[in-house]
Design a protein around this motif. Structure first.
Motif, mmCIF file in Angstrom:
data_model
loop_
_atom_site.group_PDB
_atom_site.id
_atom_site.type_symbol
_atom_site.label_atom_id
_atom_site.label_comp_id
_atom_site.label_asym_id
_atom_site.label_seq_id
_atom_site.Cartn_x
_atom_site.Cartn_y
_atom_site.Cartn_z
ATOM 1 N N GLU A 229 -47.416 -39.078 152.734
ATOM 2 C CA GLU A 229 -47.278 -37.565 152.914
ATOM 3 C C GLU A 229 -46.600 -36.967 151.435
ATOM 4 O O GLU A 229 -46.904 -35.836 151.067
ATOM 5 N N VAL A 235 -56.481 -38.649 152.378
ATOM 6 C CA VAL A 235 -56.311 -40.105 153.019
ATOM 7 C C VAL A 235 -57.615 -40.403 153.693
ATOM 8 O O VAL A 235 -58.170 -39.695 154.378
ATOM 9 N N LEU A 249 -53.863 -35.338 155.334
ATOM 10 C CA LEU A 249 -53.108 -36.264 156.490
ATOM 11 C C LEU A 249 -52.817 -35.306 157.910
ATOM 12 O O LEU A 249 -52.997 -35.815 158.907
#
Length: 346
Positions: A229, A235, A249
């Motif tokens: 984060e 990701v 994310l």
């Protein structure tokens, strides 16, 4: 899934030179086990299966998945430690397996549970050995060492033997060693594992600065969702050797419908808090209540409403762990995970 896809099933990412290219890469291991007095069984376990992705120069990408998903195998192929069983792989235009020595000068590697430092030597001696091994020009070595040691607060530890360092100190020491030769790409495997909150913050701040100011490409594998984060805008999720998600994310949370938890401490015991469709109470224990809400949503509106309508003493937000997020995405109905792809021969 999020709308960041380029139409090929992979997420689009900032325009720039493609630095890491993985095209239909496979890695198959042969495992033998005894099944009888004179009989052995031979299994072929596919750790990485038709894996494809690209990473642009200067990107910082989270590379996550369950244990045994193929993350470490991928990193080892990218560094040249392992040779792919099939497919094409390039880092900075170099085939890692064929030109491992040449590639070593372009990459840095930090394995959270293993150290590259010399255990019985003072930290500074490990750096001097790295200086010689990589043949770093003296002026460049001194400049990098001074800068990195200051940024990671290691000045007072240079004369301490590595075996006497705490885990957090050793981790910061490993990061310095991996960056002394100015690598273009940094592979991080669990860089904050076992670290305290302060050490984690120092490592994250440093990595953010490294990526922003020097444009170092970073591929990060971790089980700590906060690492992703705070550091990564993109990701990738791997499961049983296959890429199953590539995007932001927030999109991962949406796909998996994962939830965050708001822990609320009230002045006194009350009936379950009613937030309508915004959140649901999952547990009540005296004046403390736990409310679940979508991980892709902000906690601010819930916090403001609870503070306005209830006698609030304290509250905190708990993030879902990576395993929970991935499990929700891969097995939304709670099905048992499928076994790894394998072939067995007697």
């Amino acid at each position: 899934m999020s709308d960041t896809s380029d139409g090929t099933g992979r997420a689009s990412h900032p325009a720039g030179e493609v630095f890491i290219e993985v095209d239909e890469v496979e890695k198959v291991f042969e495992v033998r086990r005894k099944t009888g007095f004179l009989k052995r069984e031979r299994r072929q376990v596919r750790a990485v299966d038709a894996l494809s992705f690209t990473v642009a120069r200067g990107e910082m990408v989270g590379y996550i998945g369950p244990n045994g998903a193929g993350k470490s195998t991928t990193i080892k192929m990218l560094t040249g430690i392992l040779t792919p069983s099939g497919g094409r792989l390039r880092v900075a235009g170099i085939d890692p397996a064929r030109e491992r020595t040449r590639l070593a000068h372009r990459i840095g590697v930090v394995f959270g549970q293993r150290t590259t430092l010399w255990w019985d030597l003072p930290l500074i001696d490990s750096y001097r050995l790295t200086h010689r091994m990589y043949r770093i020009p003296d002026a460049r070595y001194r400049e990098n060492l001074d800068r990195l040691v200051e940024l990671l607060s290691l000045e007072s530890l240079l004369d301490v033997p590595v075996r006497q360092l705490s885990l957090g100190q050793r981790m910061r020491g490993d990061i310095v060693a991996a960056l002394l030769h100015d690598p273009d790409v940094l592979y991080l495997d669990e860089p904050t594992i076992g670290l305290d909150v302060i050490s984690k913050a120092k490592v994250r701040d440093f990595l953010r600065e490294l990526n922003t100011e020097r444009g170092t490409t970073v591929l990060l594998t971790t089980h700590d969702l906060q690492d992703i984060e705070q550091l990564c805008s993109r990701v990738m999720v791997i499961d049983h050797g296959r890429l199953v998600y590539d995007g932001p994310l927030a999109g991962l949370h949406e796909v998996g419908e994962s939830e965050r938890t708001l822990v609320v401490d009230l002045e006194r015991e009350l009936p379950p808090i009613d937030m309508g469709a915004s959140a649901r109470v999952v547990k009540v224990e005296g004046p403390r209540q736990w409310l679940a809400f979508p991980a892709s949503e902000s906690a601010a509106p819930l916090v403001a409403r609870i503070a306005a309508e209830y006698p609030l003493l304290d509250l905190s937000v708990r993030e879902p762990d990576i395993e929970t997020v991935i499990a929700a995405m891969l097995y939304p109905t709670g099905d048992t995970p499928r076994p790894p792809s394998e072939r067995t021969t007697a």
